[in-house]
Design a protein around this motif. Structure first.
Motif, PDB file in Angstrom:
ATOM      1  N   ILE A  84       0.771  -1.359   0.052  1.00  0.00           N
ATOM      2  CA  ILE A  84      -0.135  -0.206  -0.014  1.00  0.00           C
ATOM      3  C   ILE A  84       0.718   1.347   0.007  1.00  0.00           C
ATOM      4  O   ILE A  84       0.648   2.142  -0.734  1.00  0.00           O
ATOM      5  CB  ILE A  84      -1.030  -0.005   1.177  1.00  0.00           C
ATOM      6  CG1 ILE A  84      -2.014  -1.133   1.175  1.00  0.00           C
ATOM      7  CG2 ILE A  84      -1.570   1.369   1.456  1.00  0.00           C
ATOM      8  CD1 ILE A  84      -3.013  -1.303   2.257  1.00  0.00           C
ATOM      9  N   ALA A  85       1.707   1.353   0.748  1.00  0.00           N
ATOM     10  CA  ALA A  85       2.885   2.305   0.890  1.00  0.00           C
ATOM     11  C   ALA A  85       3.347   2.878  -0.429  1.00  0.00           C
ATOM     12  O   ALA A  85       3.492   3.900  -0.796  1.00  0.00           O
ATOM     13  CB  ALA A  85       3.956   2.106   1.943  1.00  0.00           C
ATOM     14  N   MET A  86       4.021   1.711  -1.196  1.00  0.00           N
ATOM     15  CA  MET A  86       4.624   1.667  -2.422  1.00  0.00           C
ATOM     16  C   MET A  86       3.570   2.439  -3.516  1.00  0.00           C
ATOM     17  O   MET A  86       3.772   3.152  -4.375  1.00  0.00           O
ATOM     18  CB  MET A  86       5.306   0.580  -2.640  1.00  0.00           C
ATOM     19  CG  MET A  86       6.406   0.890  -3.794  1.00  0.00           C
ATOM     20  SD  MET A  86       7.616   2.039  -3.357  1.00  0.00           S
ATOM     21  CE  MET A  86       8.213   2.619  -4.629  1.00  0.00           C
ATOM     22  N   GLY A  87       2.344   1.637  -3.588  1.00  0.00           N
ATOM     23  CA  GLY A  87       1.412   2.190  -4.389  1.00  0.00           C
ATOM     24  C   GLY A  87       0.909   3.701  -4.373  1.00  0.00           C
ATOM     25  O   GLY A  87       0.985   4.458  -5.176  1.00  0.00           O
ATOM     26  N   VAL A  88       0.964   4.142  -3.156  1.00  0.00           N
ATOM     27  CA  VAL A  88       0.546   5.494  -2.835  1.00  0.00           C
ATOM     28  C   VAL A  88       1.777   6.452  -3.315  1.00  0.00           C
ATOM     29  O   VAL A  88       1.520   7.538  -3.844  1.00  0.00           O
ATOM     30  CB  VAL A  88       0.385   5.841  -1.445  1.00  0.00           C
ATOM     31  CG1 VAL A  88       0.398   7.373  -0.928  1.00  0.00           C
ATOM     32  CG2 VAL A  88      -0.859   5.154  -0.742  1.00  0.00           C
ATOM     33  N   VAL A  89       3.016   6.082  -3.142  1.00  0.00           N
ATOM     34  CA  VAL A  89       4.108   6.695  -3.533  1.00  0.00           C
ATOM     35  C   VAL A  89       3.898   6.886  -5.240  1.00  0.00           C
ATOM     36  O   VAL A  89       4.357   8.127  -5.622  1.00  0.00           O
ATOM     37  CB  VAL A  89       5.571   6.217  -3.010  1.00  0.00           C
ATOM     38  CG1 VAL A  89       6.777   6.737  -3.711  1.00  0.00           C
ATOM     39  CG2 VAL A  89       5.681   6.408  -1.567  1.00  0.00           C
ATOM     40  N   ILE A  90       3.997   5.930  -5.779  1.00  0.00           N
ATOM     41  CA  ILE A  90       4.118   5.766  -7.275  1.00  0.00           C
ATOM     42  C   ILE A  90       2.780   6.492  -7.916  1.00  0.00           C
ATOM     43  O   ILE A  90       2.952   7.161  -8.704  1.00  0.00           O
ATOM     44  CB  ILE A  90       3.874   4.215  -7.708  1.00  0.00           C
ATOM     45  CG1 ILE A  90       5.116   3.456  -7.471  1.00  0.00           C
ATOM     46  CG2 ILE A  90       3.998   4.222  -9.416  1.00  0.00           C
ATOM     47  CD1 ILE A  90       6.563   4.082  -7.835  1.00  0.00           C
ATOM     48  N   LEU A  91       1.724   6.170  -7.114  1.00  0.00           N
ATOM     49  CA  LEU A  91       0.409   7.136  -7.677  1.00  0.00           C
ATOM     50  C   LEU A  91       0.832   8.539  -7.435  1.00  0.00           C
ATOM     51  O   LEU A  91       0.189   9.403  -8.530  1.00  0.00           O
ATOM     52  CB  LEU A  91      -0.707   6.656  -6.965  1.00  0.00           C
ATOM     53  CG  LEU A  91      -1.381   5.342  -7.449  1.00  0.00           C
ATOM     54  CD1 LEU A  91      -2.529   4.703  -6.555  1.00  0.00           C
ATOM     55  CD2 LEU A  91      -1.428   5.299  -8.848  1.00  0.00           C
ATOM     56  N   ALA A  92       1.195   9.174  -6.532  1.00  0.00           N
ATOM     57  CA  ALA A  92       1.442  10.418  -6.348  1.00  0.00           C
ATOM     58  C   ALA A  92       2.698  10.847  -7.474  1.00  0.00           C
ATOM     59  O   ALA A  92       2.624  11.804  -7.985  1.00  0.00           O
ATOM     60  CB  ALA A  92       2.185  10.598  -4.886  1.00  0.00           C
ATOM     61  N   GLY A  93       3.709   9.979  -7.570  1.00  0.00           N
ATOM     62  CA  GLY A  93       4.474  10.229  -8.752  1.00  0.00           C
ATOM     63  C   GLY A  93       3.734  10.500 -10.159  1.00  0.00           C
ATOM     64  O   GLY A  93       4.023  11.272 -10.997  1.00  0.00           O
ATOM     65  N   THR A  94       2.640   9.667 -10.282  1.00  0.00           N
ATOM     66  CA  THR A  94       1.843   9.620 -11.541  1.00  0.00           C
ATOM     67  C   THR A  94       1.165  10.911 -11.782  1.00  0.00           C
ATOM     68  O   THR A  94       1.392  11.524 -12.691  1.00  0.00           O
ATOM     69  CB  THR A  94       0.807   8.474 -11.427  1.00  0.00           C
ATOM     70  OG1 THR A  94       1.672   7.194 -11.202  1.00  0.00           O
ATOM     71  CG2 THR A  94      -0.012   8.702 -12.931  1.00  0.00           C
ATOM     72  N   VAL A  95       0.719  11.543 -10.677  1.00  0.00           N
ATOM     73  CA  VAL A  95       0.055  12.811 -10.629  1.00  0.00           C
ATOM     74  C   VAL A  95       1.207  13.954 -11.073  1.00  0.00           C
ATOM     75  O   VAL A  95       0.954  14.876 -11.947  1.00  0.00           O
ATOM     76  CB  VAL A  95      -0.620  13.200  -9.311  1.00  0.00           C
ATOM     77  CG1 VAL A  95      -1.092  14.480  -9.386  1.00  0.00           C
ATOM     78  CG2 VAL A  95      -1.647  12.222  -8.843  1.00  0.00           C
ATOM     79  N   ILE A  96       2.341  13.852 -10.468  1.00  0.00           N
ATOM     80  CA  ILE A  96       3.386  14.831 -10.550  1.00  0.00           C
ATOM     81  C   ILE A  96       3.849  14.830 -12.127  1.00  0.00           C
ATOM     82  O   ILE A  96       4.048  15.761 -12.692  1.00  0.00           O
ATOM     83  CB  ILE A  96       4.449  14.602  -9.770  1.00  0.00           C
ATOM     84  CG1 ILE A  96       4.126  14.863  -8.288  1.00  0.00           C
ATOM     85  CG2 ILE A  96       5.852  15.413 -10.109  1.00  0.00           C
ATOM     86  CD1 ILE A  96       5.157  14.546  -7.228  1.00  0.00           C
ATOM     87  N   ILE A  97       3.960  13.448 -12.682  1.00  0.00           N
ATOM     88  CA  ILE A  97       4.646  13.510 -14.038  1.00  0.00           C
ATOM     89  C   ILE A  97       3.521  13.978 -15.163  1.00  0.00           C
ATOM     90  O   ILE A  97       3.726  14.326 -16.111  1.00  0.00           O
ATOM     91  CB  ILE A  97       5.110  12.123 -14.387  1.00  0.00           C
ATOM     92  CG1 ILE A  97       5.989  11.959 -15.483  1.00  0.00           C
ATOM     93  CG2 ILE A  97       3.953  11.024 -14.277  1.00  0.00           C
ATOM     94  CD1 ILE A  97       6.552  10.798 -15.825  1.00  0.00           C
ATOM     95  N   TYR A  98       2.223  13.724 -14.754  1.00  0.00           N
ATOM     96  CA  TYR A  98       0.950  14.249 -15.522  1.00  0.00           C
ATOM     97  C   TYR A  98       0.965  15.712 -15.784  1.00  0.00           C
ATOM     98  O   TYR A  98       0.702  16.043 -16.788  1.00  0.00           O
ATOM     99  CB  TYR A  98      -0.347  13.517 -15.174  1.00  0.00           C
ATOM    100  CG  TYR A  98      -0.764  12.241 -15.828  1.00  0.00           C
ATOM    101  CD1 TYR A  98      -0.991  12.154 -17.224  1.00  0.00           C
ATOM    102  CD2 TYR A  98      -0.860  10.985 -15.141  1.00  0.00           C
ATOM    103  CE1 TYR A  98      -1.295  11.170 -17.969  1.00  0.00           C
ATOM    104  CE2 TYR A  98      -1.211   9.929 -15.791  1.00  0.00           C
ATOM    105  CZ  TYR A  98      -1.517   9.915 -17.128  1.00  0.00           C
ATOM    106  OH  TYR A  98      -1.978   8.700 -17.821  1.00  0.00           O
ATOM    107  N   MET A  99       1.384  16.346 -14.604  1.00  0.00           N
ATOM    108  CA  MET A  99       1.458  17.990 -14.456  1.00  0.00           C
ATOM    109  C   MET A  99       2.603  18.057 -14.953  1.00  0.00           C
ATOM    110  O   MET A  99       2.972  19.652 -15.139  1.00  0.00           O
ATOM    111  CB  MET A  99       1.351  18.101 -13.121  1.00  0.00           C
ATOM    112  CG  MET A  99      -0.117  17.779 -12.571  1.00  0.00           C
ATOM    113  SD  MET A  99      -0.340  18.162 -10.887  1.00  0.00           S
ATOM    114  CE  MET A  99      -0.309  20.025 -10.953  1.00  0.00           C
TER     115      MET A  99
END
Length: 417
Positions: A84-99
């Protein structure tokens, strides 16, 4: 549920296998996207190797301290929360790279976070297998895990190259984040027997930590093997890091062909895992199979970049076939001979020993890729690994002895040096 599983493909093993398959597939896609994103952004193999080293370093430093927690607490819960912790980190990175806000320092943060999570997840996932699989099926379980890992590379490497070339990194980031969440959900349903503790037993973390370290280093054969593995991992990590720059810089290759080549490597690994799930491995033939398989693998890899792309595909396939046979045998032996209450501490501490030089090797590989011929680097490193392995394994009886220990008996302690 019975305390002792009676078959390999029980509910718990199926849940573990499907969760690992999805998260490993996401991880392969992410690794391909991240490597090529860094090379496209900076053109620096040195920086790419440094970031890969950053992802390994926390795991090596933290793993010995994570071991006592793994042995004391429910391994399935540790796996759930780390995923769960790693999933949250990667999804946060997804938002950042989309922006379009992703910077190199953020990549370091993601890499380091992954290393921290792995320090807890890896020993937990290794130590849980003997609790959900019958002892006589341990080699088969190792083969299945190896085949799953190979299958994710077979699918993920070419798919990662195609997706990156077609859509860029953001889509792959998203897929990886979702894969960790799926894995966590799958692991929530794994049930293992609760440990019974003496009513007056007290938990002393530092005593547990010292016990795990002492247990690992007091077994001469295992200790020597871990030191040998550390040196070999250093060399091989330096070689593997050079592959992505090689494909990115060589005319007519690129991300898609890199994915196909890595896929052929893992097709060989898948076939090796299938072979190991069928053949009978005994004390009589275990070491011979390991010894000749490693020689076969290293020679294949040493020659793999010398004669063009099609030769690379063929040699990668043969190298993968040999590598997985070696890994399955080593993994099964260690899981069988380590005492149940010591498994978490052992796998955590042994990770630090065997992978201790890996970050340095990754960083070195990145630097070498910027200054020397990569095919020559790959040839030289694999030949050196082969020479080191053959020399040490033939001269050290105690290192060879761990492969002849009956499965039902623990490793015998000795004070001899």
């Amino acid at each position: 549920m019975s305390d002792k599983p009676t078959k390999l493909w029980n509910k718990n093993f199926i849940l573990l296998a499907q969760g690992r398959f999805v998260s490993l597939l996401g991880g392969v896609l992410f690794s391909v996207a991240m490597g090529f994103w860094i090379l496209d952004k900076t053109g620096s193999g040195t920086l790419m190797g440094t970031i890969m080293a950053a992802s390994s370093l926390p795991r090596i430093i933290i793993s010995p301290f994570a071991g006592p927690f793994v042995d004391r607490f429910r391994k399935n819960r540790i796996m759930v929360w780390t995923d769960i912790a790693m999933g949250v980190v990667i999804l946060a990175g997804t938002v950042i790279i989309y922006m379009d806000l992703l910077e190199i320092w953020m990549v370091f943060v993601i890499a380091i976070s992954g290393g921290i999570v792995s320090a807890f997840f890896n020993p937990a996932s290794a130590a849980i297998i003997p609790e959900i699989v019958p002892a006589e099926k341990m080699t088969n379980a190792g083969s299945v895990n190896s085949m799953l890992s190979s299958a994710t590379d077979i699918l993920g490497s070419p798919l990662g190259g195609i997706l990156y070339a077609s859509f860029g990194a953001p889509l792959i980031f998203l897929a990886n984040g979702i894969s960790y969440i799926f894995s966590a959900i799958s692991e929530m349903f794994i049930k293992i027997p609760k440990k019974t503790r003496h009513p007056h037993a007290e938990y002393n973390y530092w005593d547990d930590l010292k016990t795990g370290i002492k247990y690992t280093i007091s077994h001469i054969g295992i200790r020597n093997f871990m030191l040998l593995a550390s040196l070999m991992n250093f060399m091989m990590s330096a070689a593997i890091v050079t592959l992505m720059p090689y494909f990115q810089r060589t005319e007519g290759l690129g991300a898609e062909k890199y994915g196909i080549a890595m896929s052929l490597l893992t097709v060989g690994m898948f076939l090796g895992g299938l072979i190991m799930s069928i053949i009978k491995v005994t004390n009589k033939n275990r070491f011979k199979i390991l010894f000749y398989s490693l020689i076969f693998a290293e020679i294949s890899l040493a020659l793999s970049l010398l004669w063009g792309y099609w030769a690379t595909l063929a040699f990668f396939f043969l190298g993968g076939l040999g590598i997985v046979i070696v890994n399955v045998i080593i993994g099964a032996v260690l899981q069988l001979v380590i005492e149940p209450e010591m498994r978490g501490k052992f796998f955590a501490f042994s990770t630090s020993i065997s992978a201790g030089l890996t970050p340095l090797g990754m960083a070195l590989g990145g630097v070498l890729s910027d200054h020397f011929s990569i095919p020559m680097i790959f040839l030289f490193i694999n030949i050196i690994v082969l020479i080191i392995f053959v020399t040490v394994i033939l001269l050290s009886k105690k290192t060879r002895a761990i492969f002849y220990i009956p499965e039902a008996e623990p490793v015998e302690e000795t004070q001899e040096v």
